[in-house]
Design a protein around this motif. Structure first.
Motif, PDB file in Angstrom:
ATOM      1  N   ALA A 267       0.928  -1.144   0.115  1.00 37.47           N
ATOM      2  CA  ALA A 267       0.037   0.017  -0.050  1.00 37.47           C
ATOM      3  C   ALA A 267       0.902   1.244   0.067  1.00 37.47           C
ATOM      4  N   GLU A 268       2.003   1.510   0.769  1.00 40.49           N
ATOM      5  CA  GLU A 268       2.888   2.454   0.719  1.00 40.49           C
ATOM      6  C   GLU A 268       3.477   2.770  -0.496  1.00 40.49           C
ATOM      7  N   GLU A 269       4.058   1.536  -0.903  1.00 35.75           N
ATOM      8  CA  GLU A 269       4.869   1.436  -2.081  1.00 35.75           C
ATOM      9  C   GLU A 269       4.053   2.196  -3.538  1.00 35.75           C
ATOM     10  N   THR A 270       2.689   1.853  -3.536  1.00 32.97           N
ATOM     11  CA  THR A 270       2.060   2.085  -4.696  1.00 32.97           C
ATOM     12  C   THR A 270       0.913   3.096  -4.502  1.00 32.97           C
ATOM     13  N   GLY A 271       0.833   3.488  -3.266  1.00 34.36           N
ATOM     14  CA  GLY A 271      -0.045   4.611  -2.759  1.00 34.36           C
ATOM     15  C   GLY A 271      -1.469   4.026  -3.094  1.00 34.36           C
ATOM     16  N   ALA A 272      -1.722   3.070  -3.085  1.00 34.12           N
ATOM     17  CA  ALA A 272      -3.096   2.268  -3.084  1.00 34.12           C
ATOM     18  C   ALA A 272      -4.055   2.618  -1.968  1.00 34.12           C
ATOM     19  N   LEU A 273      -5.233   2.703  -2.512  1.00 33.68           N
ATOM     20  CA  LEU A 273      -6.466   2.981  -1.447  1.00 33.68           C
ATOM     21  C   LEU A 273      -6.843   1.529  -0.915  1.00 33.68           C
ATOM     22  N   ILE A 274      -6.859   1.496   0.306  1.00 33.06           N
ATOM     23  CA  ILE A 274      -7.539   0.219   0.814  1.00 33.06           C
ATOM     24  C   ILE A 274      -8.828   0.223   1.029  1.00 33.06           C
ATOM     25  N   LEU A 275      -9.566  -0.634   0.158  1.00 28.89           N
ATOM     26  CA  LEU A 275     -11.014  -0.817   0.204  1.00 28.89           C
ATOM     27  C   LEU A 275     -11.688  -1.692   0.759  1.00 28.89           C
ATOM     28  N   VAL A 311     -10.935   5.847 -11.739  1.00 26.11           N
ATOM     29  CA  VAL A 311     -10.900   4.554 -12.073  1.00 26.11           C
ATOM     30  C   VAL A 311      -9.589   3.880 -12.109  1.00 26.11           C
ATOM     31  N   LYS A 312      -8.595   4.640 -12.358  1.00 22.25           N
ATOM     32  CA  LYS A 312      -7.234   4.070 -12.381  1.00 22.25           C
ATOM     33  C   LYS A 312      -6.427   4.245 -11.234  1.00 22.25           C
ATOM     34  N   HIS A 313      -7.121   4.484  -9.963  1.00 23.00           N
ATOM     35  CA  HIS A 313      -6.594   4.666  -8.827  1.00 23.00           C
ATOM     36  C   HIS A 313      -6.216   3.248  -8.318  1.00 23.00           C
ATOM     37  N   PRO A 314      -5.045   2.845  -7.870  1.00 21.36           N
ATOM     38  CA  PRO A 314      -4.505   1.438  -7.558  1.00 21.36           C
ATOM     39  C   PRO A 314      -5.444   1.050  -6.370  1.00 21.36           C
ATOM     40  N   LEU A 315      -5.809  -0.037  -6.226  1.00 21.77           N
ATOM     41  CA  LEU A 315      -6.794  -0.544  -5.039  1.00 21.77           C
ATOM     42  C   LEU A 315      -6.092  -1.822  -4.530  1.00 21.77           C
ATOM     43  N   LEU A 316      -6.235  -1.880  -3.052  1.00 21.88           N
ATOM     44  CA  LEU A 316      -5.986  -3.168  -2.410  1.00 21.88           C
ATOM     45  C   LEU A 316      -7.289  -3.607  -1.503  1.00 21.88           C
ATOM     46  N   LEU A 317      -7.553  -4.763  -1.550  1.00 23.91           N
ATOM     47  CA  LEU A 317      -9.004  -5.059  -1.127  1.00 23.91           C
ATOM     48  C   LEU A 317      -8.777  -5.778   0.191  1.00 23.91           C
ATOM     49  N   VAL A 318      -9.696  -5.499   0.954  1.00 23.27           N
ATOM     50  CA  VAL A 318     -10.103  -6.497   2.322  1.00 23.27           C
ATOM     51  C   VAL A 318     -11.497  -7.023   2.251  1.00 23.27           C
ATOM     52  N   THR A 319     -11.605  -8.292   1.938  1.00 23.26           N
ATOM     53  CA  THR A 319     -13.039  -8.631   1.535  1.00 23.26           C
ATOM     54  C   THR A 319     -13.444  -9.918   2.522  1.00 23.26           C
ATOM     55  N   ASP A 320     -14.456 -10.231   2.699  1.00 24.43           N
ATOM     56  CA  ASP A 320     -14.982 -11.377   3.247  1.00 24.43           C
ATOM     57  C   ASP A 320     -14.409 -12.623   2.462  1.00 24.43           C
ATOM     58  N   GLU A 321     -13.943 -13.630   2.957  1.00 19.38           N
ATOM     59  CA  GLU A 321     -13.118 -14.626   2.418  1.00 19.38           C
ATOM     60  C   GLU A 321     -14.100 -15.381   1.467  1.00 19.38           C
ATOM     61  N   GLY A 322     -13.615 -15.555  -0.025  1.00 21.96           N
ATOM     62  CA  GLY A 322     -14.421 -16.211  -0.831  1.00 21.96           C
ATOM     63  C   GLY A 322     -15.207 -15.443  -1.815  1.00 21.96           C
ATOM     64  N   THR A 323     -15.335 -14.041  -1.409  1.00 15.80           N
ATOM     65  CA  THR A 323     -15.883 -12.887  -2.251  1.00 15.80           C
ATOM     66  C   THR A 323     -15.033 -12.002  -3.030  1.00 15.80           C
ATOM     67  N   LEU A 340      -4.745  -4.555  -7.173  1.00 19.22           N
ATOM     68  CA  LEU A 340      -3.424  -4.959  -7.035  1.00 19.22           C
ATOM     69  C   LEU A 340      -3.437  -6.214  -6.232  1.00 19.22           C
ATOM     70  N   GLY A 341      -4.556  -6.547  -5.605  1.00 19.71           N
ATOM     71  CA  GLY A 341      -4.595  -7.668  -4.826  1.00 19.71           C
ATOM     72  C   GLY A 341      -5.552  -7.751  -3.565  1.00 19.71           C
ATOM     73  N   TYR A 342      -5.921  -8.928  -2.766  1.00 22.81           N
ATOM     74  CA  TYR A 342      -6.592  -8.689  -1.788  1.00 22.81           C
ATOM     75  C   TYR A 342      -5.743  -9.218  -0.441  1.00 22.81           C
ATOM     76  N   LEU A 343      -6.265  -8.988   0.712  1.00 26.45           N
ATOM     77  CA  LEU A 343      -5.677  -9.504   1.839  1.00 26.45           C
ATOM     78  C   LEU A 343      -5.916 -10.937   2.318  1.00 26.45           C
ATOM     79  N   ASN A 344      -5.001 -11.834   2.031  1.00 26.49           N
ATOM     80  CA  ASN A 344      -5.013 -13.009   2.196  1.00 26.49           C
ATOM     81  C   ASN A 344      -5.323 -13.377   3.786  1.00 26.49           C
ATOM     82  N   GLY A 345      -6.441 -14.152   3.829  1.00 28.90           N
ATOM     83  CA  GLY A 345      -7.071 -14.243   5.197  1.00 28.90           C
ATOM     84  C   GLY A 345      -8.207 -13.286   5.876  1.00 28.90           C
TER      85      GLY A 345
END
Length: 469
Positions: A267-275, A311-323, A340-345
């Motif tokens: 998140a810090e390296e890319t400036g991604a917003l954590i959604l 729409v081009k802003h980098p995103l990192l996701l926190v989701t319910d597992e499986g969604t 860019l990815g999602y939080l594993n677990g």
């Protein structure tokens, strides 16, 4: 002949799948095309045409992926200038699909390329119209979105829309079925009915826009009460017109599990917003600092567009597992492809790793009633129409979709209560406020719906919302 409406509630969007003999047509497809491919395979038919009613603003169409996977050409109405190969139909041009015909009726006004497709059945009877954003049930398409592209005013466009309706739609038989691109809840209109299919005769009777005595009245009534369109709309238009990355590529990039130990650094390296797409009930109890909560179980994609905009802003996701796949798909529908990815677990992994967490103070309506005084500051983030219908006495109306403006006026030294209708939008607002360092507030679970049930707090008299739009 078969006509199937494929309706997506979170976008209030209708796509259409039409089959005659061994050929098919699809009108205004959504970004993910697998459901259409599955239908084509099940019916053992060939997709002959992909019809686009206009360059959509509120979602990214699946026309390019669908054309690439099937070989079917994309059809737009007159004046359209896409950056990719397409058939640009002439007004009244006929397209044959099996034993039926589809006639392109150029109906500019919402946008200048807007086209209604008239279906003529195997007996030569005009049966249905697929109106895109030209005609909704109870309303017409807003005429303020294409101003920059056309150098026309919204009044000019409304006048053009009036002419289109009077010359192309109103002369059609009352028995014709109307299939619009959107229903109630879409930001493409202001007064849509909850139904998604109707006959034209009923719309001629009940649609306020079709019952104006003259062009001047039509222009005035259609423009009255229009709120500013969501800021991401222009970016979706650009993607639909200029092209975009295949959803397969977007999905492969986004389905990247990131360990808690690496998540913060990325998140810090890319400036991604954590959604964080978990429910408000889960989010408020604990979340990654500075993350924004927009729950998947709600009007997820439109609110992402409203809150994040770019729409081009980098995103990192926190989701319910499986969604994770569903989240990325729904983000792609409004053009947010840079996941860019999602939080594993999920959040549990973050917490178990001993990482810093944050929380939102949330209370029940009953607790709010106990703490409420006549000097309390209450912020209601519902739409103006909801607020005008009924609200807590002396509450301030600050709609969520304008938070980027009113957040600058908040005095964090003064405590305030925060609510919406049910808790979904107020938690979005709470997460945005919190990420900006504003923390001296309490969010109310259940929102105004819960507050009203108590009948303990002073509220204004109820006014029918239809009178306040």
């Amino acid at each position: 002949m078969k006509i199937e409406q494929i309706y997506t509630g979170c976008l209030a969007q209708g796509a259409y799948y039409i089959v005659s003999e061994n050929e098919a047509a699809i009108i205004d497809p959504l970004r993910e095309v697998k459901p259409y491919l599955d239908r084509l395979e099940k019916d053992n038919v060939t997709l002959k045409y992909i019809f686009e009613t206009h360059f959509h603003a509120d979602f990214v169409s699946g026309h390019l992926d669908l054309s690439e996977k099937t070989g079917a050409p994309i059809v737009y109405g007159p004046t359209a200038q896409p950056a990719f190969e397409a058939i640009i139909a002439e007004d009244n041009q006929i397209f044959e699909i099996g034993k039926i015909k589809i006639k392109a009726l150029h109906t500019p006004g919402h946008t200048m390329e807007s086209t209604t497709y008239l279906l003529i059945d195997e007996n030569g009877t005009e049966t249905a119209i697929f109106t895109g954003d030209t005609l909704f049930l109870g309303d017409v398409g807003r005429p303020d979105l294409a101003q920059k592209a056309t150098n026309l005013t919204q009044e000019d466009l409304a006048g053009i829309l009036y002419d289109s309706l009077q010359s192309k739609i109103m002369p059609l038989d009352d028995s014709i079925t109307v299939y619009p691109a959107h229903g109630a809840g879409s930001a493409c209109g202001k007064n849509m009915q909850k139904e998604t299919v109707d006959i034209l005769g009923n719309q001629k009777k009940t649609n306020y826009a079709l019952n104006q005595p003259d062009k001047e009245s039509f222009i005035r009534e259609v423009l009255d009460g229009l709120t500013a369109p969501p800021k991401y709309f222009g970016m979706n238009v650009a993607m639909n017109k200029g092209g975009y990355e295949s959803l397969d590529v977007v999905m492969n990039k986004g389905l990247n599990p990131v360990a808690a130990e690496d998540f913060e650094a990325l998140a810090e390296e890319t400036g991604a917003l954590i959604l964080d797409t978990r429910s408000p009930a889960e989010f408020h109890k604990g979340f990654i600092p500075n993350s924004i909560n927009i729950g998947l179980k709600g009007d997820f994609a439109p609110w992402v567009g409203n809150m994040i905009v770019d729409v081009k802003h980098p995103l990192l996701l926190v989701t319910d597992e499986g969604t994770e796949e569903e989240v990325i798909t729904r983000l792609s529908r409004v053009g947010f492809d840079n996941v860019l990815g999602y939080l594993n677990g999920s959040f549990a992994a973050w917490k178990n790793a001993g990482k810093e967490t944050d929380e939102i103070k949330r209370i029940s309506p009953a607790e709010f009633a106990e703490q409420f005084t006549e000097n309390a500051t209450v912020i209601d983030v519902r739409k103006l129409s909801e607020y005008s219908a009924e609200h807590v006495d002396n509450a301030f109306n600050k709609p969520l979709d304008t938070i980027s403006d009113w957040i600058k006026t908040i005095d964090d030294s003064e405590h305030f209560f925060l609510h919406c209708a049910g808790g979904y939008r107020s938690m979005i607002a709470a997460s945005v406020l919190n990420s900006h360092g504003i923390r001296n507030f309490t969010e109310i679970e259940g929102g105004f719906n819960g507050i009203k049930k108590l009948e303990k707090l002073p509220t204004t008299d109820f006014v029918c919302q239809s009178k306040t739009l």
